[in-house]
Design an enzyme around this catalytic site. Structure first.
Site, PDB file in Angstrom:
ATOM      1  N   ASN A   1      10.567 -27.065   1.304  1.00 54.80           N
ATOM      2  CA  ASN A   1       9.514 -27.812   0.603  1.00 54.80           C
ATOM      3  C   ASN A   1       8.212 -27.535   1.342  1.00 54.80           C
ATOM      4  O   ASN A   1       8.001 -28.046   2.438  1.00 54.80           O
ATOM      5  CB  ASN A   1       9.853 -29.311   0.619  1.00 54.80           C
ATOM      6  CG  ASN A   1       8.737 -30.147   0.017  1.00 54.80           C
ATOM      7  OD1 ASN A   1       7.796 -29.628  -0.558  1.00 54.80           O
ATOM      8  ND2 ASN A   1       8.848 -31.462   0.160  1.00 54.80           N
TER       9      ASN A   1
ATOM     10  N   LYS B   1       5.265 -28.429   0.595  1.00 60.97           N
ATOM     11  CA  LYS B   1       4.273 -29.517   0.511  1.00 60.97           C
ATOM     12  C   LYS B   1       2.886 -28.905   0.222  1.00 60.97           C
ATOM     13  O   LYS B   1       2.794 -27.949  -0.525  1.00 60.97           O
ATOM     14  CB  LYS B   1       4.317 -30.368   1.781  1.00 60.97           C
ATOM     15  CG  LYS B   1       5.746 -30.839   2.104  1.00 60.97           C
ATOM     16  CD  LYS B   1       5.823 -31.887   3.166  1.00 60.97           C
ATOM     17  CE  LYS B   1       7.285 -32.279   3.390  1.00 60.97           C
ATOM     18  NZ  LYS B   1       7.463 -33.379   4.317  1.00 60.97           N
TER      19      LYS B   1
ATOM     20  N   HIS C   1      10.051 -37.392  -4.103  1.00 59.73           N
ATOM     21  CA  HIS C   1       9.872 -37.274  -2.648  1.00 59.73           C
ATOM     22  C   HIS C   1       9.158 -38.522  -2.121  1.00 59.73           C
ATOM     23  O   HIS C   1       8.289 -39.074  -2.783  1.00 59.73           O
ATOM     24  CB  HIS C   1       9.046 -36.014  -2.328  1.00 59.73           C
ATOM     25  CG  HIS C   1       9.106 -35.678  -0.865  1.00 59.73           C
ATOM     26  ND1 HIS C   1       8.356 -36.343   0.069  1.00 59.73           N
ATOM     27  CD2 HIS C   1       9.854 -34.768  -0.172  1.00 59.73           C
ATOM     28  CE1 HIS C   1       8.640 -35.861   1.279  1.00 59.73           C
ATOM     29  NE2 HIS C   1       9.537 -34.899   1.144  1.00 59.73           N
TER      30      HIS C   1
ATOM     31  N   GLU D   1       6.902 -38.901  -0.056  1.00 60.43           N
ATOM     32  CA  GLU D   1       5.437 -38.791   0.032  1.00 60.43           C
ATOM     33  C   GLU D   1       4.793 -39.062  -1.316  1.00 60.43           C
ATOM     34  O   GLU D   1       3.682 -39.596  -1.391  1.00 60.43           O
ATOM     35  CB  GLU D   1       5.067 -37.403   0.584  1.00 60.43           C
ATOM     36  CG  GLU D   1       5.380 -37.316   2.079  1.00 60.43           C
ATOM     37  CD  GLU D   1       5.702 -35.928   2.594  1.00 60.43           C
ATOM     38  OE1 GLU D   1       5.437 -34.939   1.891  1.00 60.43           O
ATOM     39  OE2 GLU D   1       6.248 -35.843   3.718  1.00 60.43           O
TER      40      GLU D   1
ATOM     41  N   GLU E   1      16.619 -38.222   2.466  1.00 61.33           N
ATOM     42  CA  GLU E   1      15.585 -37.972   3.470  1.00 61.33           C
ATOM     43  C   GLU E   1      15.109 -39.306   4.046  1.00 61.33           C
ATOM     44  O   GLU E   1      14.253 -39.974   3.435  1.00 61.33           O
ATOM     45  CB  GLU E   1      14.391 -37.252   2.846  1.00 61.33           C
ATOM     46  CG  GLU E   1      14.721 -35.908   2.236  1.00 61.33           C
ATOM     47  CD  GLU E   1      13.498 -35.003   2.165  1.00 61.33           C
ATOM     48  OE1 GLU E   1      13.543 -33.932   2.768  1.00 61.33           O
ATOM     49  OE2 GLU E   1      12.501 -35.375   1.517  1.00 61.33           O
TER      50      GLU E   1
ATOM     51  N   GLY F   1       9.039 -35.101   9.318  1.00 57.77           N
ATOM     52  CA  GLY F   1       7.884 -34.610  10.078  1.00 57.77           C
ATOM     53  C   GLY F   1       7.710 -35.264  11.434  1.00 57.77           C
ATOM     54  O   GLY F   1       6.665 -35.142  12.062  1.00 57.77           O
TER      55      GLY F   1
ATOM     56  N   SER G   1      13.217 -33.325   9.535  1.00 56.55           N
ATOM     57  CA  SER G   1      13.159 -32.628  10.824  1.00 56.55           C
ATOM     58  C   SER G   1      14.340 -31.685  11.065  1.00 56.55           C
ATOM     59  O   SER G   1      14.780 -31.494  12.203  1.00 56.55           O
ATOM     60  CB  SER G   1      13.029 -33.633  11.978  1.00 56.55           C
ATOM     61  OG  SER G   1      11.814 -34.349  11.872  1.00 56.55           O
TER      62      SER G   1
ATOM     63  N   GLY H   1       8.561 -28.666   7.457  1.00 56.53           N
ATOM     64  CA  GLY H   1       7.804 -27.839   8.398  1.00 56.53           C
ATOM     65  C   GLY H   1       8.487 -26.525   8.771  1.00 56.53           C
ATOM     66  O   GLY H   1       7.836 -25.476   8.840  1.00 56.53           O
TER      67      GLY H   1
HETATM   68  P1  13P Z   1      10.289 -31.989   7.676  1.00 54.75           P
HETATM   69  O1  13P Z   1      11.412 -30.987   7.663  1.00 54.75           O
HETATM   70  O2  13P Z   1       8.968 -31.412   8.031  1.00 54.75           O
HETATM   71  O3  13P Z   1      10.667 -33.207   8.484  1.00 54.75           O
HETATM   72  O4  13P Z   1      10.119 -32.502   6.153  1.00 54.75           O
HETATM   73  C1  13P Z   1      11.236 -32.919   5.457  1.00 54.75           C
HETATM   74  C2  13P Z   1      10.842 -33.094   4.059  1.00 54.75           C
HETATM   75  O5  13P Z   1      10.097 -34.007   3.718  1.00 54.75           O
HETATM   76  C3  13P Z   1      11.358 -32.126   3.081  1.00 54.75           C
HETATM   77  O6  13P Z   1      11.141 -32.567   1.781  1.00 54.75           O
END
Ligand code: 13P
Length: 253
Positions: free
Chosen positions: A10, A12, A93, A95, A168, A174, A213, A235
């Site tokens: 992802n 983002k 998601h 976010e 998640e 993150g 993560s 990430g």
């Molecule tokens: P990270 O792997 O950066 O923690 O993000 C996870 C995520 O939100 C994937 O959708």
């Protein structure tokens, strides 16, 4: 029988045309990994160019609107994603649930719209740290799943490979903090039960990904947990150097 693993990046709000060579490196490494499905969910602006130059690799959107078309400034429909060359979309998601105040009801409508149009859908759910510390994580995430699961004629949940869940935990996204294998196993088992309750045997075909993560160092341990059918990676999906070892860890299971 274990489901084949699914590893999805992802991106983002990252990525411009200067990243296309990196995307190509990921796509070509993934093509050499057998037994694992790999996809990248890119910013909508990049999907068309990535899909045109890397035919055969799966690209997705990070959201899809529940309506087919209309007065929704800034939104992207399932037909638009398909037209750009996407074959899947993430919905719900955390976010988007927080930044865009998306509700379970909207997320469910988005999942149904995506599936009905022929996109694969990855439905995200997860608890906050407060909820986890209050001992309510499993009950909260199960009810989030129940409320946002697609049903009806758009569900297609029984179509293997078309529909996946991503657990998640918000506090793991993150942050470098990862849920323990025991906690991941407990949650995925509880989610599997809800999927079977909702879809019958087809619920056993829905892949449940872990996200939060995930990186090259922890991927093998996470993939070894029962009912972990892959990962949604933020990430660490931005470069081939970090993402390909995760794909390889999945392929090794
Ligand atoms: P990270 O792997 O950066 O923690 O993000 C996870 C995520 O939100 C994937 O959708």
């Amino acid at each position: 029988m274990a489901l084949s693993k699914y590893v999805v990046g992802n991106w983002k709000m990252h990525g411009t045309s200067s990243d296309l060579p990196e995307i190509a490196s990921i796509a070509s490494a993934a093509a050499g990994s057998t037994g694992v499905d790999v996809a990248l969910c890119l910013p909508a602006t990049l999907i068309d160019r990535a899909a045109t130059s890397m035919a055969g690799f799966a690209f997705g959107g990070q959201d899809v609107h529940q309506d087919e078309k209309g007065a929704h400034t800034g939104c992207t429909s399932a037909a638009m994603l398909l037209d750009a060359g996407a074959s899947l979309a993430i919905v719900g998601h955390s976010e988007r649930r927080s930044d865009q105040c998306e509700t379970d009801e909207q997320v469910r409508a988005k999942a149904e719209a995506g599936l009905k149009a022929g996109l694969g859908v990855i439905l995200c759910i997860g608890e906050s740290l407060d909820v986890r510390e209050a001992g309510q994580a499993v009950a909260t995430v199960q009810s989030q799943l129940d409320a946002s699961l697609p049903h009806g004629d758009g569900a297609a949940a029984g179509v293997p490979g078309k529909f996946a869940i991503a657990y998640e935990p918000i506090w793991a996204i993150g942050t470098g903090k990862v849920a323990s294998p025991a906690d991941i196993g407990e949650m995925h088992k509880a989610l599997r039960e809800r999927l079977v309750a909702a879809y019958g045997d087809a619920g056993n075909e829905v892949r449940i990904l872990y996200g939060g993560s995930v990186n090259a160092s922890n991927a093998a341990e996470i993939f070894a947990v029962d009912d972990v059918d892959g990962a949604l990676v933020g990430g660490a999906s931005l470069t081939a150097e970090k993402f390909v070892p995760i794909v390889e860890a999945a392929a090794a299971r």
